[in-house]
Design an enzyme around this catalytic site. Structure first.
Site, short mmCIF file in Angstrom:
data_model
loop_
_atom_site.label_atom_id
_atom_site.label_comp_id
_atom_site.label_asym_id
_atom_site.label_seq_id
_atom_site.Cartn_x
_atom_site.Cartn_y
_atom_site.Cartn_z
N ILE A 260 103.39 31.40 57.55
CA ILE A 260 103.55 32.80 57.18
C ILE A 260 105.01 33.22 57.32
O ILE A 260 105.65 32.93 58.33
CB ILE A 260 102.76 33.73 58.14
CG1 ILE A 260 101.34 33.25 58.33
CG2 ILE A 260 102.81 35.18 57.64
CD1 ILE A 260 100.45 33.46 57.19
N LYS B 4 98.99 36.32 67.91
CA LYS B 4 98.78 37.21 66.77
C LYS B 4 97.35 37.13 66.30
O LYS B 4 96.97 37.80 65.36
CB LYS B 4 99.74 36.81 65.66
CG LYS B 4 101.22 36.95 66.05
CD LYS B 4 102.13 36.72 64.85
CE LYS B 4 103.58 36.99 65.17
NZ LYS B 4 104.26 35.90 65.89
N ARG C 286 102.79 25.09 69.74
CA ARG C 286 103.94 25.99 69.84
C ARG C 286 104.76 25.59 71.06
O ARG C 286 104.20 25.40 72.14
CB ARG C 286 103.46 27.43 70.02
CG ARG C 286 102.47 27.91 68.95
CD ARG C 286 101.79 29.17 69.45
NE ARG C 286 100.79 29.70 68.53
CZ ARG C 286 99.51 29.34 68.53
NH1 ARG C 286 99.07 28.42 69.38
NH2 ARG C 286 98.66 29.88 67.69
N ILE D 194 111.25 27.86 70.41
CA ILE D 194 111.11 28.56 69.13
C ILE D 194 109.64 28.54 68.72
O ILE D 194 109.20 27.69 67.96
CB ILE D 194 111.99 27.91 68.04
CG1 ILE D 194 113.42 27.70 68.54
CG2 ILE D 194 111.98 28.77 66.77
CD1 ILE D 194 114.17 28.96 68.89
N HIS E 253 106.56 36.23 58.23
CA HIS E 253 105.98 37.38 58.89
C HIS E 253 106.57 38.71 58.42
O HIS E 253 107.63 38.74 57.81
CB HIS E 253 106.13 37.26 60.41
CG HIS E 253 105.13 36.31 61.00
ND1 HIS E 253 103.78 36.54 60.98
CD2 HIS E 253 105.29 35.10 61.61
CE1 HIS E 253 103.15 35.53 61.56
NE2 HIS E 253 104.04 34.64 61.95
C1 LIG Z 1 99.80 27.06 65.45
C2 LIG Z 1 101.16 27.59 65.06
C3 LIG Z 1 101.27 28.56 64.07
C4 LIG Z 1 102.50 29.07 63.72
N1 LIG Z 1 102.58 29.95 62.69
C5 LIG Z 1 103.79 30.42 62.31
C6 LIG Z 1 103.91 31.28 61.20
O1 LIG Z 1 102.94 31.55 60.51
N2 LIG Z 1 105.11 31.80 60.90
C7 LIG Z 1 106.21 31.51 61.63
O2 LIG Z 1 107.25 32.05 61.34
N3 LIG Z 1 106.14 30.63 62.66
C8 LIG Z 1 104.95 30.07 63.00
N4 LIG Z 1 104.88 29.19 64.03
C9 LIG Z 1 106.08 28.80 64.71
C10 LIG Z 1 106.86 27.72 63.98
O3 LIG Z 1 105.99 26.73 63.48
C11 LIG Z 1 107.84 27.09 64.94
O4 LIG Z 1 108.58 28.09 65.52
C12 LIG Z 1 108.80 26.14 64.26
O5 LIG Z 1 108.11 25.19 63.45
C13 LIG Z 1 109.62 25.42 65.28
O6 LIG Z 1 110.52 24.58 64.63
P1 LIG Z 1 111.50 23.65 65.43
O7 LIG Z 1 112.41 23.06 64.43
O8 LIG Z 1 112.07 24.37 66.55
O9 LIG Z 1 110.55 22.55 66.09
P2 LIG Z 1 109.88 21.22 65.48
O10 LIG Z 1 109.39 21.42 64.13
O11 LIG Z 1 108.91 20.73 66.49
O12 LIG Z 1 111.09 20.24 65.39
C14 LIG Z 1 111.59 19.55 66.50
C15 LIG Z 1 111.88 18.14 66.09
O13 LIG Z 1 112.58 17.49 67.11
C16 LIG Z 1 112.23 16.13 67.13
N5 LIG Z 1 112.59 15.57 68.43
C17 LIG Z 1 112.05 15.89 69.63
N6 LIG Z 1 112.66 15.18 70.60
C18 LIG Z 1 113.59 14.40 70.00
C19 LIG Z 1 114.52 13.45 70.48
N7 LIG Z 1 114.62 13.15 71.77
N8 LIG Z 1 115.30 12.84 69.59
C20 LIG Z 1 115.23 13.11 68.26
N9 LIG Z 1 114.36 14.00 67.77
C21 LIG Z 1 113.55 14.65 68.63
C22 LIG Z 1 110.76 16.20 66.87
O14 LIG Z 1 110.26 14.96 66.37
C23 LIG Z 1 110.64 17.33 65.86
O15 LIG Z 1 110.62 16.85 64.52
C24 LIG Z 1 103.64 28.63 64.38
C25 LIG Z 1 103.52 27.63 65.34
C26 LIG Z 1 102.30 27.08 65.65
C27 LIG Z 1 102.19 25.95 66.59
#
Ligand SMILES: Cc1cc2nc3c(=O)[nH]c(=O)nc-3n(C[C@H](O)[C@H](O)[C@H](O)COP(=O)(O)OP(=O)(O)OC[C@H]3O[C@@H](n4cnc5c(N)ncnc54)[C@H](O)[C@@H]3O)c2cc1C
Ligand SMILES: Cc1cc2nc3c(=O)[nH]c(=O)nc-3n(C[C@H](O)[C@H](O)[C@H](O)COP(=O)(O)OP(=O)(O)OC[C@H]3O[C@@H](n4cnc5c(N)ncnc54)[C@H](O)[C@@H]3O)c2cc1C
Lengths: 482, 416
Positions: free
Chosen positions: A56, A259, A320, A344, A58
């Site tokens: 989404i 939410k 999350r 995040i 938002h």
């Molecule tokens: C159930 C759910 C519903 C959600 N719905 C929404 C929504 O509708 N709208 C919205 O805005 N947000 C939503 N969110 C939040 C959103 O999905 C997250 O905030 C976002 O995807 C986080 O992104 P990120 O890049 O921080 O983390 P990630 O996508 O987890 O990326 C982190 C990456 O780091 C890598 N990594 C970890 N450790 C290492 C390492 N040591 N070396 C190399 N790589 C590593 C991992 O493999 C991973 O690919 C939702 C989350 C969840 C769980």
């Protein structure tokens, strides 16, 4: 994906984690004369939290303006139209409704409305029962009223990440998957980052966008000690033939922790219901449970009674990364040239373009010199999809490349040419191909096309059968040759 | 865009498609079969076991042998076949119907015809359809996909196998995987009786000492990268006893939990489906609610014998040809599923010609009686030594018995 060796000296910036945050940061930095590398421990990008969420964009009314995340959410949401034009990922502003089923919930709705106004959201509207049912006729007729945020939208999250990464790569960012950053030490002005398998590289600045594992990465760099906990969210996905597909995203009235469970008409025509919100101790636990799934059906039906378990095609869960109430985005106070992008959780996807912007500014403040790159090209070339075009356009395409005429995945209408394009873009696992093309994502869940994809994958990559995996690691598909 | 024109088109070149085309040609009309795969034969090609053809060819053949024999007849009939063509769309602008077939070799084919026979077969239900919770590791396959991998591609999908569902494909795969050197640790069935044919229970499980867990719900699949175990829980007196659940270690799960007629294309054309079969409602001419669109084989209802598929499809093909020549359904009687009958197909018959009906029962019973009633009057009664849901039953109606049917008469079929 990416090059095997790291010749040619140190990187200006190494981004650890190729989720939606890392990808946005990488693409933002690709506009400058910088040597940037994006690292991920998984076999493909977007295999973490960014692949399993509600997708989404938002509406900017869920969080109080006192939080950084509320500001980044509103700012990020506004950036999607332009990104969509440049990158072409599936995105639509279908609008969001919050449905109140009891009079006493209207107090919270009122509060959400005022929060939205304070956050500067445009077009947000308090609705009567009649207005709600007009906006979303499939709603439970017992709805008493609610909120409407017309600018809210839906996005296919992994395709969003893939297109950001591809754009970053076209503008010079290197991507290295299967690189798990495990240890790091200072070497003069540089960070030397070592992977699990002994590979190493050095960089002047490091961005820790490691999602659920940002705590481990922080410790590996000797930076702040914090603990990321995981809050699991389970989902059901419904067939695109379902009669229960709403026109807009339907939210319940939120509680203090989440939410709530939503009904999402995905951009690709299916319907997503969920998520739950449950703390777990195991960050790799994305199993679904009977009790939670039953709960989802019950909750979703309370809002849209037409939802039927017969339309379920699959279930999945995401986690999350939970640190504190707000996002934790700031330079380390303990070690130099290290920026945390941690905790995040929602609305991380929505905020992610603004996070890219924000982190770029933090790097600049920390001394990174940003010089615009003259040849920067923000636009990704159009990649035709059989699903989107009519028979005459299809005929022209097949004339150009016959592989477009070979329909591999019938449920989602994906051709051999699209599978080949995915493989050539570096997606060499079954899941990677699935997220890139949607093949195996429809109602038969790969029952018909898996073996076809296996064969194309072997042909295109030269990999032998025993190296084909679902998603890297030990997820081999086959165990013997007859 | 390449344009083709025929009297009739058949979508799908399995047993049903070939049989229907044969009869259309036999009536002197032109006919084309459009088949997605590179070979005719459909699902038969991956069924390397014996047990096909006792009625159509009067001998016991393997699936590929049956397909080959059928293809010889098909070729001799002079019908055309386009292979590697997936029909994506059918338009019905009025007098003629227009099919759009996608192919690498021919580009997009635009095929204009007067009538269409649907013969797209069925697909397997999957994990999501039966909502098994748990992790999503590699190593979960539908039984038909596993059959394809083993029998046609030459790969073993895993070594320690649990099969969920006791449908025929699952049973046959239990034996096939054992032959291929895998260990099959059990077949799990939610119902109190097996859903596959009795002969398959004996030949595929008993002969290999494979345990059959009847009345067990599969309550989870576990594993990290690859499957590690399956959890099952007994059902006692209608209640799932989760406290008695246990795990069976394995690296592979095969799902044999039913087949669903493949009607997405049909639905797009406005064809209405019977919720009991997920196949189209058909009339006495095997025609769907859309004039000029006929259906036969597994797309109509899931069959367990290919010989019945061929027989049914021949009737559909012949009726399609008569329809093109101008014949329309005459007076029709409604066919109703009575006590203990899940469905009967077709759901309308004409009182004049001999009519063959296929039905499935809801019960398992020895010494059962099949009863056909015309407006509550029994017109046929037959002893059935054994009935069960997995074994399709056929019944032929004698026009004599229908002679005094009135305009609102209903035929009801019951198993007692
Ligand atoms: C159930 C759910 C519903 C959600 N719905 C929404 C929504 O509708 N709208 C919205 O805005 N947000 C939503 N969110 C939040 C959103 O999905 C997250 O905030 C976002 O995807 C986080 O992104 P990120 O890049 O921080 O983390 P990630 O996508 O987890 O990326 C982190 C990456 O780091 C890598 N990594 C970890 N450790 C290492 C390492 N040591 N070396 C190399 N790589 C590593 C991992 O493999 C991973 O690919 C939702 C989350 C969840 C769980
Ligand atoms: C594992 C298994 C074991 C069996 N064992 C026995 C047995 O022992 N004895 C016995 O008598 N019977 C057996 N049967 C039953 C019998 O073989 C089948 O019911 C019969 O072959 C089905 O024929 P069909 O033509 O209806 O469907 P299919 O054979 O499935 O043919 C459908 C065809 O349509 C094509 N198609 C679908 N959609 C499109 C489209 N849009 N465009 C173009 N082409 C399309 C498909 O590619 C396929 O070739 C078995 C079946 C299975 C699955």
């Amino acid at each position: 994906m990416g090059s095997k060796n790291f010749e040619g000296g140190a990187y200006d910036v190494a981004i650890i984690g190729a989720g939606v945050c890392g990808a946005n940061i990488a693409r933002r930095l690709s506009q400058y004369e910088l040597k940037v590398i994006l690292l991920d421990k998984e076999a493909d990008v977007s295999f973490g939290t960014s692949k399993a969420n509600s997708g989404i964009v938002h509406g900017g009314f869920h969080h109080s303006p006192k939080y950084l995340k509320a500001r980044l959410e509103v700012q990020g949401a506004l950036m999607f139209d332009r990104l969509h034009r440049e990158l072409g990922f599936p995105f639509r502003r279908c609008g969001i409704v919050v449905a109140a089923l009891h009079e006493d919930e209207m107090r919270v709705v009122d509060q959400l409305y005022r929060q939205g106004v304070e956050n500067g959201v445009i077009g947000i509207e308090m609705c009567s029962r009649e207005r709600m049912l007009e906006l979303e006729p499939k709603l439970n007729p017992d709805t008493v009223g609610g909120l409407y945020a017309p600018a809210g939208g839906i996005v296919e999250p992994y395709r969003f990440v893939f297109s950001l990464v591809e754009s970053a790569q076209r503008n010079g960012v290197e991507v290295r998957t299967s690189f798990k950053a495990e240890r790091a030490e200072r070497e003069g002005d540089l960070w030397r980052i070592r992977a699990e398998d002994g590979a190493s590289l050095s960089a002047r600045y490091v961005v820790n966008a490691a999602g659920l594992f940002a705590d481990e990465v922080s410790r590996a760099f000797g930076a702040e000690d914090y603990t990321i906990r995981a809050r699991k969210g389970e989902y059901y996905l419904l067939d695109r033939m379902t009669r229960a597909r709403p026109d807009r995203v339907v939210f319940p009235v939120p509680t203090s922790v989440s939410k709530g469970m939503l009904v999402v008409p995905t951009v690709e025509g299916t319907v997503l219901i969920g998520p739950t919100a449950e703390m777990t101790d195991d960050k790799s636990d994305t199993a679904t449970t009977r009790e939670r799934l039953e709960m989802i059906l019950g909750n979703a039906r309370a809002m849209i009674p037409a939802i039927s378990e017969n339309d379920v095609i699959t279930s999945f869960a995401g986690q999350r990364p939970v640190l504190e109430e707000d996002f934790h985005i700031e330079p380390s106070g303990k070690v130099p040239a290290f920026i945390h992008v941690a905790g995040i959780q929602s609305p991380g996807l929505t905020a992610s373009p603004a996070i890219g912007e924000y982190v770029k500014d933090l790097l600049k403040e920390a001394g990174l010199r940003l010089v615009e790159k003259p040849g920067y090209d923000p636009v990704l070339p159009d990649r035709p999809r059989m699903f989107d075009i009519d028979h005459y356009q299809a005929d022209a395409l097949v004339a150009r490349d016959p592989a477009y005429g070979n329909i591999v995945c019938r449920c989602e209408k994906v051709s051999e040419a699209e599978i080949v394009a995915a493989i050539r873009a570096g997606h060499t696992t079954l899941d990677g191909i699935k997220y890139f093309t949607r093949a195996q994502m429809g109602r038969c869940q790969g029952g018909f096309c898996t073996y076809k994809i296996l064969k194309i994958l072997m042909r295109e990559t030269g990999m032998s059968w025993d190296r084909i995996t679902k998603r890297g690691g030990g997820s081999e598909l086959l165990s013997g040759r007859l | 865009m390449r344009e083709l024109s025929y009297d009739a088109a058949v979508i799908g070149g399995g047993a049903a498609g070939m049989a229907a085309a044969l009869e259309i040609r036999a009536a002197g009309l032109s006919c084309v079969v459009l088949e997605r795969e590179e070979h005719l034969g459909g699902i038969l090609l991956q069924c390397v076991h014996n047990g096909f053809g006792l009625i159509e060819f009067d001998e016991e053949l393997s699936g590929p042998e049956f397909a080959e024999r059928m293809e010889e007849k098909f070729r001799a009939s002079g019908a055309d076949a386009y292979l590697g063509v997936t029909v994506m769309d059918v338009e019905d602008p009025g007098d003629r119907k227009v099919l759009f077939g996608y192919s690498a070799e021919h580009g997009i084919l635009r095929v204009s015809v007067r009538a269409v026979v649907l013969a797209m077969g069925c697909r397997e239900r999957n994990r999501g359809n039966i909502r098994i919770p748990g992790a999503r590791p590699a190593g979960v396959y539908t039984a038909g996909l596993a059959q394809r991998l083993v029998n046609m591609e030459g790969y073993l999908p895993g070594k320690d196998v649990v099969i969920i569902g006791s449908g025929d494909i699952g049973l046959i795969m239990a034996r096939r995987m054992s032959w291929a050197g895998a260990r099959v640790h059990g077949v799990v069935e939610i119902l109190p009786y097996p859903s596959g044919l009795t002969r398959n229970i004996v030949q595929c499980l008993h002969d290999f000492g494979i345990p059959l867990y009847l009345s067990h719900l599969t309550s989870g699949i576990f594993g990290g990268d690859r499957v590690e175990s399956v959890e099952i829980a007994p059902i006692e007196d209608g209640a799932v006893r989760f406290e008695k659940a246990f795990r069976i270690p394995c690296d592979t799960v095969l799902l044999s939990v039913g087949l669903v007629p493949e009607n997405e294309l049909s639905k797009k054309m406005g064809v209405e489906l019977n919720p009991m079969t997920n196949g189209p409602w058909t009339d006495s001419m095997m025609m769907t609610n859309v004039p000029g669109i006929f259906a036969a084989g597994n797309v109509l209802h899931v069959h367990d014998l290919v010989d019945y598929v061929a027989e049914e499809a021949r009737r559909a093909g012949a009726a399609c040809a008569r329809w093109i020549r101008g014949e329309r359904p005459g007076r029709e009687l409604r066919v109703k599923a009575g006590p203990n009958v899940r469905y009967a197909a077709p759901c309308r018959v004409g009182p004049e010609a001999p009519n063959k009906l296929y039905l499935r029962t809801l019960i398992v019973k020895n010494d059962a009686v099949l009863e056909v009633r015309l407006d509550n009057r029994v017109i046929q009664s037959r002893k059935k030594p054994h009935v069960q849901p997995s074994e399709m039953i056929s019944v032929t109606l004698d026009p004599k018995d229908l002679a005094d049917a009135g305009p609102d008469s209903t035929i009801e079929i019951a198993i007692l």
